[in-house]
Motif scaffolding. Structure first.
Motif, short mmCIF file in Angstrom:
data_model
loop_
_atom_site.label_atom_id
_atom_site.label_comp_id
_atom_site.label_asym_id
_atom_site.label_seq_id
_atom_site.Cartn_x
_atom_site.Cartn_y
_atom_site.Cartn_z
N GLY A 1 11.51 -3.12 7.13
CA GLY A 1 12.73 -2.55 7.68
C GLY A 1 13.15 -1.26 7.01
N GLU A 2 12.69 -1.04 5.79
CA GLU A 2 13.05 0.18 5.05
C GLU A 2 12.07 1.33 5.27
OE1 GLU A 2 13.60 -0.71 0.92
OE2 GLU A 2 14.61 -2.62 1.33
N VAL A 3 10.97 1.06 5.97
CA VAL A 3 9.95 2.09 6.17
C VAL A 3 10.43 3.10 7.22
CG1 VAL A 3 7.60 2.56 6.95
CG2 VAL A 3 8.09 0.49 5.60
N ASP A 4 10.35 4.39 6.86
CA ASP A 4 10.65 5.44 7.83
C ASP A 4 9.49 6.44 7.83
OD1 ASP A 4 10.93 6.90 5.50
OD2 ASP A 4 13.10 7.09 5.65
N ALA A 5 9.62 7.51 8.60
CA ALA A 5 8.52 8.46 8.75
C ALA A 5 8.10 9.08 7.42
CB ALA A 5 8.91 9.55 9.73
N THR A 6 9.05 9.28 6.52
CA THR A 6 8.73 9.93 5.23
C THR A 6 7.84 9.05 4.36
OG1 THR A 6 10.74 9.05 4.19
CG2 THR A 6 10.91 11.21 5.27
N ALA A 7 7.81 7.74 4.65
CA ALA A 7 7.01 6.81 3.83
C ALA A 7 5.58 6.68 4.32
CB ALA A 7 7.67 5.44 3.82
N LEU A 8 5.28 7.20 5.51
CA LEU A 8 3.96 7.00 6.10
C LEU A 8 2.96 8.04 5.60
CD1 LEU A 8 4.90 6.26 9.83
CD2 LEU A 8 4.54 4.63 7.97
N SER B 1 8.00 0.77 15.98
CA SER B 1 8.48 1.37 17.23
C SER B 1 9.67 2.28 16.97
CB SER B 1 8.87 0.27 18.22
OG SER B 1 7.72 -0.40 18.69
N ARG B 2 10.49 1.91 16.01
CA ARG B 2 11.66 2.74 15.67
C ARG B 2 11.22 4.12 15.18
NH1 ARG B 2 13.34 0.04 11.63
NH2 ARG B 2 12.78 1.53 10.03
N ILE B 3 10.14 4.16 14.40
CA ILE B 3 9.63 5.43 13.89
C ILE B 3 9.11 6.30 15.04
CG2 ILE B 3 7.83 6.49 12.45
CD1 ILE B 3 8.05 3.98 10.63
N ILE B 4 8.37 5.69 15.97
CA ILE B 4 7.83 6.44 17.11
C ILE B 4 8.95 6.96 18.01
CG2 ILE B 4 6.39 6.28 19.19
CD1 ILE B 4 4.70 4.19 17.73
N ALA B 5 9.94 6.09 18.28
CA ALA B 5 11.07 6.50 19.13
C ALA B 5 11.84 7.66 18.50
CB ALA B 5 11.99 5.30 19.36
N ALA B 6 12.04 7.59 17.17
CA ALA B 6 12.76 8.66 16.47
C ALA B 6 11.96 9.96 16.51
CB ALA B 6 13.02 8.25 15.03
N ASP B 7 10.62 9.86 16.41
CA ASP B 7 9.81 11.07 16.44
C ASP B 7 9.85 11.72 17.82
OD1 ASP B 7 8.03 12.66 14.71
OD2 ASP B 7 6.52 12.23 16.23
N LEU B 8 9.85 10.92 18.88
CA LEU B 8 9.96 11.47 20.23
C LEU B 8 11.32 12.12 20.44
CD1 LEU B 8 8.93 11.96 23.08
CD2 LEU B 8 9.57 9.60 23.66
N LEU C 1 0.83 -1.21 0.00
CA LEU C 1 0.00 0.00 0.00
C LEU C 1 0.86 1.26 0.00
CD1 LEU C 1 -2.70 -1.08 2.62
CD2 LEU C 1 -2.98 -0.92 0.15
N LEU C 2 1.94 1.22 0.77
CA LEU C 2 2.85 2.37 0.81
C LEU C 2 3.52 2.57 -0.54
CD1 LEU C 2 4.54 1.82 4.31
CD2 LEU C 2 2.75 3.47 3.74
N ASN C 3 3.88 1.48 -1.20
CA ASN C 3 4.55 1.58 -2.51
C ASN C 3 3.64 2.12 -3.60
OD1 ASN C 3 7.15 0.75 -1.84
ND2 ASN C 3 6.67 -1.43 -2.08
N SER C 4 2.32 1.94 -3.43
CA SER C 4 1.39 2.40 -4.46
C SER C 4 1.41 3.92 -4.60
CB SER C 4 -0.04 1.93 -4.13
OG SER C 4 -0.48 2.52 -2.92
N ALA C 5 1.89 4.61 -3.56
CA ALA C 5 1.96 6.07 -3.62
C ALA C 5 3.38 6.57 -3.86
CB ALA C 5 1.43 6.66 -2.31
N ARG C 6 4.30 5.66 -4.20
CA ARG C 6 5.69 6.05 -4.39
C ARG C 6 6.15 5.73 -5.81
NH1 ARG C 6 8.45 6.44 0.61
NH2 ARG C 6 10.43 5.80 -0.31
N PRO C 7 7.08 6.51 -6.37
CA PRO C 7 7.61 6.21 -7.71
C PRO C 7 8.41 4.91 -7.69
CG PRO C 7 8.85 8.01 -6.69
CD PRO C 7 7.67 7.74 -5.80
N ASP C 8 8.56 4.29 -8.85
CA ASP C 8 9.23 2.98 -8.95
C ASP C 8 10.63 2.99 -8.35
OD1 ASP C 8 7.03 1.93 -10.11
OD2 ASP C 8 7.76 2.13 -12.18
#
Length: 527
Positions: free
Chosen positions: A201-208, A243-250, A186-193
């Motif tokens: 493991g590759e998902v970060d805040a910019t991908a959400l 959890s890594r994304i939440i911890a980084a945001d805090l 689902l995340l890839n459907s909104a991203r260029p190839d």
């Protein structure tokens, strides 16, 4: 004053609300009501409001507005003041006669700036100012029909529902769940190839998506406020990609960075993805009475972490199914009853056998203090024995009122011990141990084939057989403890047989449980 903790954090927040509530209509959303339920209780709020009438209402689009003799309103909201929440506020106020409105939000103003797309640099220049809240205050006056009326928008971090001194829940984020592998598609459907993600493991805040990012930021806002109350400079650790994304945001949250500069204490905050330990949620290896109570008793409506306790036993009504809805249910949260709170904390921290004995001890001591004709009996604690102690209070109104919280926990224990599902608990545990042994010695298709004969339609099941919901729990347990395994033709064929058998059983059910309805959604209707 007690040392800072999760309970004092919540109580301090509610004290600020109570100070605003005198002679007001108070509207609460579900998460705020749950925080109140565990934090200080509805009674405290009603006392703060004053007056003979009940002035508490659910915050919803169809909520009844205030009449001509109700000029003041307090809205206690757990989320952002944006979108449908603001529309609901406007609808309630426009059909009321309010002259004084207070809106309390659990989300910091800094997050409201983010939600309104204010760049970080511009937000930093607004430190100490609250333009979003000020604009809403103007709108409130406009909806009340007079710009000279009084409106106030406040941030009070009502994040937690403190179930115990060392256990706090976050009802506003009950639906916040880690991403699953299929979410990557689902995340890839909104991203260029060229920028497609290969795994979680590759998902970060910019991908959400923005909505999910805002939900995370709301949680981070509350956690930062908690750390401020505790006076600590936190160090964040994460287990799992979400959890890594939440911890980084805090760690990067601007108000948190400023707070850490002056914090004297230190604390470690560990975030763990629930999906990395599903066996802990669905397994039956826990020897704890509270776990069984929450598992078998019906959920308290509108709540995510409490149950309904049938109180008919303490009335003159017959304890029959048609009478159960005539009496308001009891619950586990007893925030204003010292003795009941002590028992609740003991139940949380002891094993099943000791917990049941603790319930008996508290009932015996309460009955003795009230000079009730109690007959002591030692040895094994039974539901009948506990019921006989509870019924001693039935015809003594003063004793019943004085020990109401304790009696609710006592009845919760009795109803759990007598519940058919509790009798199955040991069966589940034994079967889970057999599954663990089989998984260690056999392949996944062999284990699934062992389960196939257990998938039975309702007209072939006995009380000892597993319902569709219980089978799903077992499948989650199996796949969780197995971890990574090689997919092959044999496994694919066996899984297909299991899917067909489950689908057939679900289609033949006369009525699906609320959980199964939620899982199947509209899919079942289309089969």
């Amino acid at each position: 004053m007690s040392a800072p903790g999760v309970q004092s954090f919540t109580q301090q927040g509610w004290e600020q609300v109570l100070a605003k509530a005198k002679r007001a209509l108070v509207y609460l959303d579900a998460a705020s009501a749950e925080s109140l339920h565990w934090g200080c209780g509805t009674t405290r709020l009603l006392e703060a409001v004053g007056g003979p009438a009940c002035h508490l209402r659910e915050f919803e689009p169809q909520a009844v507005g205030g009449g001509a003799k109700q000029p003041k309103a307090v809205f206690v909201l757990s989320g952002l003041l944006k979108g449908r929440t603001v529309e609901t506020l406007r609808n309630i106020i426009c059909r009321s006669h309010f002259q004084y409105c207070v809106v309390v939000t659990a989300v910091d103003h800094a997050v409201h700036l983010t939600a309104n797309h204010v760049p970080a640099a511009a937000a930093a220049e607004l430190e100490g100012q609250q333009p979003v809240f000020e604009q809403l205050e103007e709108k409130l006056c406009e909806w009340m029909g007079n710009m000279n009326y009084t409106a106030q928008v406040l941030h009070i971090p009502l994040l937690l529902a403190p179930a115990a001194p060392c256990l706090a829940l976050t009802p506003a984020f009950a639906s916040l769940f880690p991403l699953l592998p299929q979410d990557v598609h689902l995340l890839n459907s909104a991203r260029p190839d060229k920028r497609r993600l290969g795994s979680l493991g590759e998902v970060d805040a910019t991908a959400l998506p923005p909505e999910l990012l805002l939900q995370i930021r709301c949680l981070v806002s509350g956690l930062s406020s908690l750390c401020e109350h505790l006076g600590v400079r936190e160090e964040c650790f994460a287990v799992g990609s979400f959890s890594r994304i939440i911890a980084a945001d805090l760690a990067n949250y601007a108000p948190a960075k400023n707070r850490r500069k002056t914090s004297t204490g230190r604390a470690s905050v560990v975030f763990v993805d629930r999906t990395l330990d599903l066996t802990g949620a669905v397994g039956h290896h826990g020897d704890n009475l509270v776990e069984k109570i929450i598992s078998v008793l019906p959920q308290l409506p509108g709540h995510t972490n409490d149950v309904m306790v049938n109180m008919v036993e303490l009335t003159a009504l017959q304890n029959e199914e048609e009478n159960q809805n005539m009496v308001a249910p009891g619950c586990l949260a007893q925030s204003n009853d010292t003795a009941a709170k002590a028992l609740w904390e003991a139940l949380l921290n002891t094993k099943h056998k000791e917990a049941v004995m603790e319930v008996r001890r508290h009932l015996v001591e309460a009955a003795s203090r009230e000079n009730l004709p109690i007959k002591m009996s030692m040895g094994r604690v039974t539901p009948a024995q506990l019921t006989s102690y509870i019924q001693l209070f039935k015809n003594n109104l003063k004793a019943l009122v004085s020990h109401c919280g304790l009696l609710q926990l006592g009845l919760a224990t009795v109803q759990t011990l007598k519940h058919p599902q509790t009798a199955k608990w040991d069966n589940f545990l034994a079967f889970e141990r057999l599954l663990l042994q089989s998984i260690g010695e056999s392949t996944m298709p062999v284990v699934l084939n062992q389960l196939l004969p257990m998938i039975k339609p309702s007209n072939q099941r006995t009380n000892d057989d597993y319902s569709p919901e219980e089978l799903l729990v077992l499948f989650i347990y199996i796949y969780s403890v197995t971890g990574e395994f090689t997919e092959d033709k044999d496994l694919a064929e066996t899984e297909e047989k299991v899917k067909k058998a489950l689908a057939q059983v679900l289609c033949e059910e006369s009525e699906l449980s609320p959980l199964l309805q939620k899982i199947t959604g509209e899919c079942l209707a289309k089969i």
